[in-house]
Design a protein around this motif. Structure first.
Motif, PDB file in Angstrom:
ATOM      1  N   TYR A 152       0.823  -1.216   0.000  1.00 18.72           N
ATOM      2  CA  TYR A 152       0.000   0.000   0.000  1.00 18.72           C
ATOM      3  C   TYR A 152       0.853   1.262   0.000  1.00 18.72           C
ATOM      4  O   TYR A 152       0.623   2.188  -0.784  1.00 18.72           O
ATOM      5  N   ARG A 153       1.847   1.313   0.884  1.00 21.83           N
ATOM      6  CA  ARG A 153       2.672   2.512   0.972  1.00 21.83           C
ATOM      7  C   ARG A 153       3.531   2.665  -0.270  1.00 21.83           C
ATOM      8  O   ARG A 153       3.768   3.777  -0.760  1.00 21.83           O
ATOM      9  N   GLY A 154       4.003   1.552  -0.799  1.00 16.73           N
ATOM     10  CA  GLY A 154       4.788   1.606  -2.031  1.00 16.73           C
ATOM     11  C   GLY A 154       3.967   2.214  -3.165  1.00 16.73           C
ATOM     12  O   GLY A 154       4.433   3.107  -3.879  1.00 16.73           O
ATOM     13  N   ASP A 155       2.728   1.754  -3.311  1.00 15.18           N
ATOM     14  CA  ASP A 155       1.861   2.299  -4.363  1.00 15.18           C
ATOM     15  C   ASP A 155       1.587   3.769  -4.121  1.00 15.18           C
ATOM     16  O   ASP A 155       1.556   4.577  -5.059  1.00 15.18           O
ATOM     17  N   ARG A 156       1.388   4.120  -2.865  1.00 14.90           N
ATOM     18  CA  ARG A 156       1.057   5.514  -2.559  1.00 14.90           C
ATOM     19  C   ARG A 156       2.231   6.437  -2.870  1.00 14.90           C
ATOM     20  O   ARG A 156       2.061   7.524  -3.409  1.00 14.90           O
ATOM     21  N   LEU A 157       3.437   5.983  -2.571  1.00 16.87           N
ATOM     22  CA  LEU A 157       4.610   6.792  -2.893  1.00 16.87           C
ATOM     23  C   LEU A 157       4.721   7.024  -4.388  1.00 16.87           C
ATOM     24  O   LEU A 157       5.006   8.137  -4.840  1.00 16.87           O
ATOM     25  N   ARG A 158       4.481   5.967  -5.152  1.00 12.35           N
ATOM     26  CA  ARG A 158       4.571   6.114  -6.603  1.00 12.35           C
ATOM     27  C   ARG A 158       3.517   7.093  -7.089  1.00 12.35           C
ATOM     28  O   ARG A 158       3.772   7.948  -7.930  1.00 12.35           O
ATOM     29  N   GLU A 159       2.335   6.978  -6.527  1.00 17.27           N
ATOM     30  CA  GLU A 159       1.246   7.871  -6.939  1.00 17.27           C
ATOM     31  C   GLU A 159       1.577   9.325  -6.593  1.00 17.27           C
ATOM     32  O   GLU A 159       1.371  10.235  -7.384  1.00 17.27           O
ATOM     33  N   ARG A 160       2.123   9.571  -5.405  1.00 18.96           N
ATOM     34  CA  ARG A 160       2.395  10.927  -4.965  1.00 18.96           C
ATOM     35  C   ARG A 160       3.580  11.542  -5.679  1.00 18.96           C
ATOM     36  O   ARG A 160       3.708  12.755  -5.787  1.00 18.96           O
TER      37      ARG A 160
END
Lengths: 393, 465
Positions: free
Chosen positions: B210-218
């Motif tokens: 989840y955090r990995g995806d969120r970092l990429r998104e941000r």
């Protein structure tokens, strides 16, 4: 309205948004997210991301609230020393940055966390000492910085002095777990306004109503020092600069080359007096700084003149010539006195006893790295202590 | 089952924004036919919902009516949830039920002919989403509806604007450490070491994905700033895969069943709620009505013999000069900073300050005069508390340079230097506390020294322009 809904229902865990919260721009957030992903795979990208957000928010907050912010992140890479939307650094990181910044002379360490009301925050073990590298400067304060990642906001919530944190950890007998101590947020002062007070009013200058006791002497020597050797490079060291000392041009016998600044003109007169009547020899290459201060309603000026003294040994000694005069054409009050101490004792003292004298002076020779404390005592007994002066080329 | 009328009375918002409860007779009849004795304990809510959903999703003539009954019940849950928020937080943070309902009670008249919502078409209302997602085998209609209301993006933005933040499950879990999870679980009940290890592994699988995806998104600089959404099915699949790769972690639940995505989701939601349960309430801000009594207790008495009072009387001149200078410096800096971003805002700022300090207007009354609508927005613009703190600090800096004069009156203080700040602090405290207490009573005359000098400065400044 059925009130039992509230009683039996699980809690909301609500949080307050403080009006002074800092909003981060999309650019800054994208930069932080991007940079944290460039770390080696073993590093924790998310915690680096949170740290970067905390750093961005804290710099923004200090810039807004301090009248004269002198901020510099404690990083080697120059482009990392300031973090704002206009200048986001590009130098890649090898590891998560240590979130510490200099606010003037005060070193502040950031402790990012999600929510103060969760009750605890992690403090890196290396900061608390014991087995830490002694060359690393210990911070003066720790700042609690809430990172509300979901809202793109940062809130500075509180602070704690480093000594107090270390002592509390020892008293509570806490043991570290996985490189950090988990400490209660209750230990922190939750009024960030008080923190601003602490950093904006540093107290490198002491005023006491008695002579220096041995204990005060020790305390005085533990304060930030003035390294006069820096002056030989035609610039002021950090502490003297912070106190707005004036670096005077190198001493030169030809008056024609000197400006008509009153401090220099006055110094010329004093030096002439010293040379002619006191048998004091001042070599070319001697460097002087002047410090204007008000003591007990008297406007006085300290000239601190230093030069190197070659010795038979490996390192040279140095001369500390301290001159006390008034700032303007007025006279120094009778009974005013000048003292110089080393870490153990009073080395020299001189008092103004005749009105015909317009200045006081002392001369002390020191070895390299030796530090001396200069104090001025008013006729009423009020003692002003300037930061210790040393010579480390 | 209690309150069966929830299934045939529809709650809606009228055009004028007020709430209206409308009875739908056809639903009432239909419900009565399906469940002749709803008051009986034996008739479970779950049974009712299961049957209605079944009927709604089948191609029979009853499907429309079943759907309408469900929509009525949903409208009740939405309203109930909003009312409970207002009950709890409305007065303190300044929002109303109607304002919240405007975001979430958006269902058009149930029973009208229109296509049933599907995932591809997009939901028109929150009720549509509930009907599409809701599985009566897995949860209750009210739980599901409440969750959707509380995680609604626009509703939350509205709450945020009023200073209230209800953190999402996923944001809570993003910042949960393994050691904290362990200690929270151990406090809750007895967990075997194997279960704790498993829990930590689940958390780590969640955070990595989840955090990995969120970092990429941000990192993509997207302007979209929505709340953290629940993990997508794809993310859950990846979490499950990651978990299953951990050879030394137990791969079955307490009851021996195989771990699946639903189970992971349920664990995660439980832990998020656990964090909320142990979280302390937010500390009271002195700008809020509750803070008033706290402050009044702290205001010092004016005792003639008090050395600090004596100091004030003797050095009122020095103090007033420092105060005036500090006010000018701090406000000038604020105005400069604002003007760089938006000159109009700088003008509104000065206007707002003048209305507050000279006329004693409340934040709410000031709002329209500075182009704002909400009291909270005015608080954010003026930041009165921070202004006072900064002025006070600057006064202290300016006074400190007159240490000689102060010292003469305090010759018996042995550790003068360390106490100098405390001394100045306690001397200034009554001035600033008095000013602060005064501003809590709107429309009261501004007589405190600080407020007087502030007002004087603001008027002088506006006269110069």
């Amino acid at each position: 309205m059925n009130s039992s809904f509230i009683d039996t229902d699980p809690r909301f865990g609500e949080r307050s948004l403080h009006p002074s919260a800092i909003s981060l721009s999309p650019t800054a957030i994208a930069w932080a997210a991007h940079h944290s992903q460039t770390l080696p795979p073993s590093a924790d990208a998310w915690s680096c991301y949170v740290q970067l957000l905390a750093m961005l928010g804290t710099q923004s907050w200090l810039n807004d609230r301090l009248l004269q912010p002198a901020l510099r992140w404690d990083m080697d890479a120059e482009d990392w020393q300031s973090l704002n939307d206009e200048t986001l650094p590009t130098t890649p990181l090898n590891a998560s940055p240590v979130p510490q910044l200099w606010v003037g002379q005060t070193l502040v360490n950031l402790l990012p966390l999600n929510c103060v009301e969760d009750g605890e925050v992690d403090v890196p073990r290396s900061l608390i000492g014991g087995d830490s590298a002694p060359s690393q400067a210990a911070p003066h304060f720790h700042l609690l910085v809430e990172v509300l990642e979901e809202l793109d906001q940062v809130q500075i919530r509180g602070f704690l002095a480093h000594e107090a944190l270390v002592e509390a950890i020892a008293t509570a007998g806490l043991t570290p777990h996985n490189d950090h101590y988990t400490v209660p947020t209750q230990w922190f002062n939750l009024d960030p306004n008080r923190f601003l007070l602490q950093v904006e009013i540093p107290a490198p200058v002491l005023v006491t109503v008695d002579r220096l006791t041995p204990q005060r002497l020790l305390e005085a020597f533990s304060r930030p020092v003035i390294n006069a050797a820096v002056w030989l490079n035609h610039e002021l060291d950090q502490v003297a600069n912070y106190l707005s000392w004036q670096l005077l041009p190198s001493f030169d016998y030809s008056p024609a080359l000197r400006s008509l600044r009153s401090s220099e003109v006055k110094l010329d007169g004093i030096v002439a007096d010293l040379t002619r009547y006191q048998s004091v020899t001042i070599p070319t290459g001697a460097t002087t700084s002047a410090y204007d201060v008000q003591l007990d309603d008297h406007d006085v000026r300290l000239y601190v003149m230093i030069w190197e003294l070659p010795t038979a040994g490996d390192t040279s000694d140095w001369m500390l010539l301290t001159i006390l005069s008034s700032q303007s054409d007025s006279l120094l009050p009778l009974g005013i006195s000048l003292q110089v101490y080393d870490t153990q004792t009073l080395l020299a003292e001189t008092t103004l006893q005749e009105s015909s004298n317009t200045f006081l002076y002392t001369q002390i020779v020191g070895a390299q790295q030796e530090a001396f404390l200069v104090t001025v005592r008013s006729p009423n007994g009020l003692t002003l202590t300037i930061p210790p002066i040393t010579f480390i080329p | 089952m209690n309150k069966p009328w929830r299934y045939w009375i529809w709650v809606r918002l009228r055009l004028d924004g007020l709430r209206q409860d409308r009875k739908l007779p056809s639903c009432q009849v239909f419900f009565g036919q399906q469940f002749p004795n709803p008051a009986q304990d034996a008739v479970q809510e779950k049974t009712v919902q299961r049957q209605l959903v079944q009927q709604m999703r089948s191609p029979t003539k009853e499907s429309k009516l079943a759907e309408t009954c469900l929509r009525c019940a949903i409208s009740w849950e939405i309203t109930y949830t909003c009312e409970s928020l207002v009950n709890r937080f409305g007065q303190r943070f300044g929002f109303t039920t109607e304002s919240l309902l405007g975001f979430v009670l958006t269902d058009e008249k149930p029973g009208r002919q229109r296509p049933r919502p599907t995932e591809t078409q997009g939901d028109r209302s929150l009720a549509d989403t509930v009907l599409r997602q809701f599985d009566p085998e897995r949860s209750q209609l009210n739980t599901w509806t409440k969750r959707l209301v509380l995680s609604h993006t626009l509703l939350n933005q509205h709450l945020n604007e009023h200073g209230l933040y209800l953190e999402s499950d996923w944001s809570l879990l993003n910042s949960l450490s393994a050691s904290r999870l362990r200690s929270l679980l151990m406090q809750q009940s007895d967990y075997a070491a194997v279960e704790l290890d498993q829990a930590v592994a689940v958390l780590q699988s969640y955070q990595i994905i989840y955090r990995g995806d969120r970092l990429r998104e941000r990192a993509g600089n997207a302007p979209n700033r929505s709340r953290c959404q629940p993990p997508t099915p794809d993310q859950l699949t990846r979490m499950l895969a990651h978990l299953q790769d951990q050879a030394d972690v137990a791969q079955s639940t307490r009851t021996g069943a195989a771990i699946d995505a639903d189970w992971i989701l349920a664990q995660l939601r439980n832990w998020a709620q656990m964090i909320r349960d142990v979280r302390r309430p937010p500390t009271v801000s002195l700008d809020s009505p509750e803070g008033r009594t706290v402050l009044e207790q702290q205001v010092e008495s004016t005792d003639e013999d008090d050395p600090q009072q004596e100091f004030l009387q003797n050095y009122r001149q020095a103090l007033q000069e420092s105060l005036d200078k500090a006010i000018a410096q701090v406000i000038a800096q604020r105005v400069q900073t604002l003007a760089r971003r938006d000159p109009r805002k700088a003008k509104h700022y000065l206007t707002g300050l003048t209305l507050f300090f000279c006329d004693g207007q409340s934040m709410g009354a000031i709002a329209p005069l500075v182009g704002l609508t909400q009291q909270y927005q005015v608080s954010r613009l003026l930041k009165v508390r921070e202004l006072r703190a900064d002025i006070r600090r600057q006064v202290q800096i300016l006074l400190r340079s007159r240490i000689g004069e102060l010292a003469q009156d305090y010759v018996d203080v042995s550790q003068f230097d360390d106490q100098l700040d405390e001394l100045l602090d306690s001397a200034l405290a009554p001035i600033f506390a008095e000013a602060e207490a005064e501003t809590f009573a709107p429309q009261s005359p501004r007589r405190s020294l600080l407020n007087q000098r502030l007002c004087r400065y603001l008027i002088q400044r506006s006269n110069l322009q």
